[in-house]
Scaffold this motif. Sequence first.
Motif, PDB file in Angstrom:
ATOM      1  N   CYS A 132       0.869  -1.175   0.000  1.00  0.00           N
ATOM      2  CA  CYS A 132       0.000   0.000   0.000  1.00  0.00           C
ATOM      3  C   CYS A 132       0.904   1.223   0.000  1.00  0.00           C
ATOM      4  O   CYS A 132       2.124   1.101  -0.081  1.00  0.00           O
ATOM      5  CB  CYS A 132      -1.000  -0.006   1.157  1.00  0.00           C
ATOM      6  N   LYS A 133       0.322   2.381   0.093  1.00  0.00           N
ATOM      7  CA  LYS A 133       1.113   3.604  -0.066  1.00  0.00           C
ATOM      8  C   LYS A 133       2.187   3.750   1.017  1.00  0.00           C
ATOM      9  O   LYS A 133       3.361   3.888   0.711  1.00  0.00           O
ATOM     10  CB  LYS A 133       0.197   4.817  -0.084  1.00  0.00           C
ATOM     11  N   GLU A 134       1.782   3.721   2.295  1.00  0.00           N
ATOM     12  CA  GLU A 134       2.719   4.058   3.363  1.00  0.00           C
ATOM     13  C   GLU A 134       3.090   2.889   4.274  1.00  0.00           C
ATOM     14  O   GLU A 134       3.928   3.037   5.151  1.00  0.00           O
ATOM     15  CB  GLU A 134       2.143   5.191   4.210  1.00  0.00           C
ATOM     16  N   ASN A 135       2.440   1.757   4.125  1.00  0.00           N
ATOM     17  CA  ASN A 135       2.708   0.574   4.945  1.00  0.00           C
ATOM     18  C   ASN A 135       2.419   0.793   6.431  1.00  0.00           C
ATOM     19  O   ASN A 135       3.117   0.293   7.296  1.00  0.00           O
ATOM     20  CB  ASN A 135       4.147   0.083   4.734  1.00  0.00           C
ATOM     21  N   VAL A 136       1.350   1.548   6.717  1.00  0.00           N
ATOM     22  CA  VAL A 136       0.932   1.709   8.115  1.00  0.00           C
ATOM     23  C   VAL A 136      -0.546   1.384   8.315  1.00  0.00           C
ATOM     24  O   VAL A 136      -1.004   1.279   9.453  1.00  0.00           O
ATOM     25  CB  VAL A 136       1.247   3.119   8.680  1.00  0.00           C
ATOM     26  N   TYR A 137      -1.309   1.220   7.233  1.00  0.00           N
ATOM     27  CA  TYR A 137      -2.741   0.959   7.355  1.00  0.00           C
ATOM     28  C   TYR A 137      -3.123  -0.390   6.746  1.00  0.00           C
ATOM     29  O   TYR A 137      -3.148  -1.401   7.428  1.00  0.00           O
ATOM     30  CB  TYR A 137      -3.573   2.077   6.699  1.00  0.00           C
ATOM     31  N   ASN A 139      -0.343   1.898  12.323  1.00  0.00           N
ATOM     32  CA  ASN A 139      -1.405   2.709  12.904  1.00  0.00           C
ATOM     33  C   ASN A 139      -2.046   1.964  14.077  1.00  0.00           C
ATOM     34  O   ASN A 139      -2.358   0.781  13.980  1.00  0.00           O
ATOM     35  CB  ASN A 139      -2.443   3.024  11.824  1.00  0.00           C
ATOM     36  N   MET A 140      -2.266   2.680  15.166  1.00  0.00           N
ATOM     37  CA  MET A 140      -2.805   2.066  16.388  1.00  0.00           C
ATOM     38  C   MET A 140      -4.209   1.501  16.178  1.00  0.00           C
ATOM     39  O   MET A 140      -4.567   0.482  16.773  1.00  0.00           O
ATOM     40  CB  MET A 140      -2.815   3.129  17.489  1.00  0.00           C
ATOM     41  N   LYS A 141      -5.014   2.133  15.313  1.00  0.00           N
ATOM     42  CA  LYS A 141      -6.363   1.618  15.059  1.00  0.00           C
ATOM     43  C   LYS A 141      -6.291   0.274  14.336  1.00  0.00           C
ATOM     44  O   LYS A 141      -7.153  -0.589  14.541  1.00  0.00           O
ATOM     45  CB  LYS A 141      -7.186   2.624  14.261  1.00  0.00           C
ATOM     46  N   VAL A 142      -5.279   0.084  13.505  1.00  0.00           N
ATOM     47  CA  VAL A 142      -5.076  -1.217  12.848  1.00  0.00           C
ATOM     48  C   VAL A 142      -4.747  -2.262  13.903  1.00  0.00           C
ATOM     49  O   VAL A 142      -5.329  -3.351  13.924  1.00  0.00           O
ATOM     50  CB  VAL A 142      -3.966  -1.140  11.774  1.00  0.00           C
ATOM     51  N   ASP A 158     -10.195   2.362   2.039  1.00  0.00           N
ATOM     52  CA  ASP A 158      -9.117   2.929   2.850  1.00  0.00           C
ATOM     53  C   ASP A 158      -9.724   3.567   4.097  1.00  0.00           C
ATOM     54  O   ASP A 158     -10.518   4.498   3.990  1.00  0.00           O
ATOM     55  CB  ASP A 158      -8.362   3.975   2.038  1.00  0.00           C
ATOM     56  N   PRO A 159      -9.357   3.102   5.292  1.00  0.00           N
ATOM     57  CA  PRO A 159      -9.956   3.630   6.514  1.00  0.00           C
ATOM     58  C   PRO A 159      -9.323   4.931   7.005  1.00  0.00           C
ATOM     59  O   PRO A 159      -9.773   5.508   7.989  1.00  0.00           O
ATOM     60  CB  PRO A 159      -9.699   2.506   7.517  1.00  0.00           C
ATOM     61  N   TYR A 160      -8.275   5.393   6.323  1.00  0.00           N
ATOM     62  CA  TYR A 160      -7.529   6.560   6.788  1.00  0.00           C
ATOM     63  C   TYR A 160      -8.455   7.729   7.114  1.00  0.00           C
ATOM     64  O   TYR A 160      -9.309   8.102   6.323  1.00  0.00           O
ATOM     65  CB  TYR A 160      -6.502   6.999   5.744  1.00  0.00           C
ATOM     66  N   GLY A 161      -8.290   8.288   8.307  1.00  0.00           N
ATOM     67  CA  GLY A 161      -9.080   9.427   8.740  1.00  0.00           C
ATOM     68  C   GLY A 161     -10.413   9.052   9.365  1.00  0.00           C
ATOM     69  O   GLY A 161     -11.114   9.911   9.888  1.00  0.00           O
ATOM     70  N   GLY A 162     -10.763   7.774   9.291  1.00  0.00           N
ATOM     71  CA  GLY A 162     -12.031   7.331   9.850  1.00  0.00           C
ATOM     72  C   GLY A 162     -11.885   6.852  11.283  1.00  0.00           C
ATOM     73  O   GLY A 162     -10.787   6.721  11.808  1.00  0.00           O
ATOM     74  N   GLY A 163     -13.005   6.563  11.874  1.00  0.00           N
ATOM     75  CA  GLY A 163     -13.018   6.059  13.241  1.00  0.00           C
ATOM     76  C   GLY A 163     -12.884   4.541  13.270  1.00  0.00           C
ATOM     77  O   GLY A 163     -12.565   3.904  12.262  1.00  0.00           O
TER      78      GLY A 163
END
Length: 147
Positions: free
Chosen positions: A9-14, A48-51, A117-122
């Motif tokens: 993926c783009k940044e490898n954090v999500y 990412n902590m949410k992941v 992509d969940p980025y920015g979501g809850g």
Amino acid sequence: MYNKLIFVCKENVYLSPMAEWIMKSILMDKSIEICSRGLVVLFPEPRNMKVTDVLMNHAIPCEEQVSREFDPAEVDEHTLIFTTNFPEKVKLVEDYDLTDNVYTLKEFVDEEGDVMDPYGGGEDAYEESYVELKDLLYKAKRKLGWV
């Protein structure tokens, strides 16, 4: 045929680390190397902590990890690469001349579009991505005959 699976993926954090750990939990007994990489990794950044939270909520063990940049030297003819969206696939083809064994995850399982992509979501957005990835990864497992 394949002995290595790389999620990109783009940044490898999500999405790619989430897919990596879901697939590791699905293929626990397999001798296939599974990892994830990013196309734009300026410095090692923690997942990412949410992941991490959504994986733990589903009892998927995951080690601490930091983002790692995609390196074409890791790829050989026995490597399968799944991207989470079409622009990432295009970048792998155009920038690294990788044309064999590179698919978007949805393309591989004969579905249209990109992974959400969940980025920015809850938490709900991350849960939706988890459910979608898990479904797609089970389909990929069946298609590959990894039973």
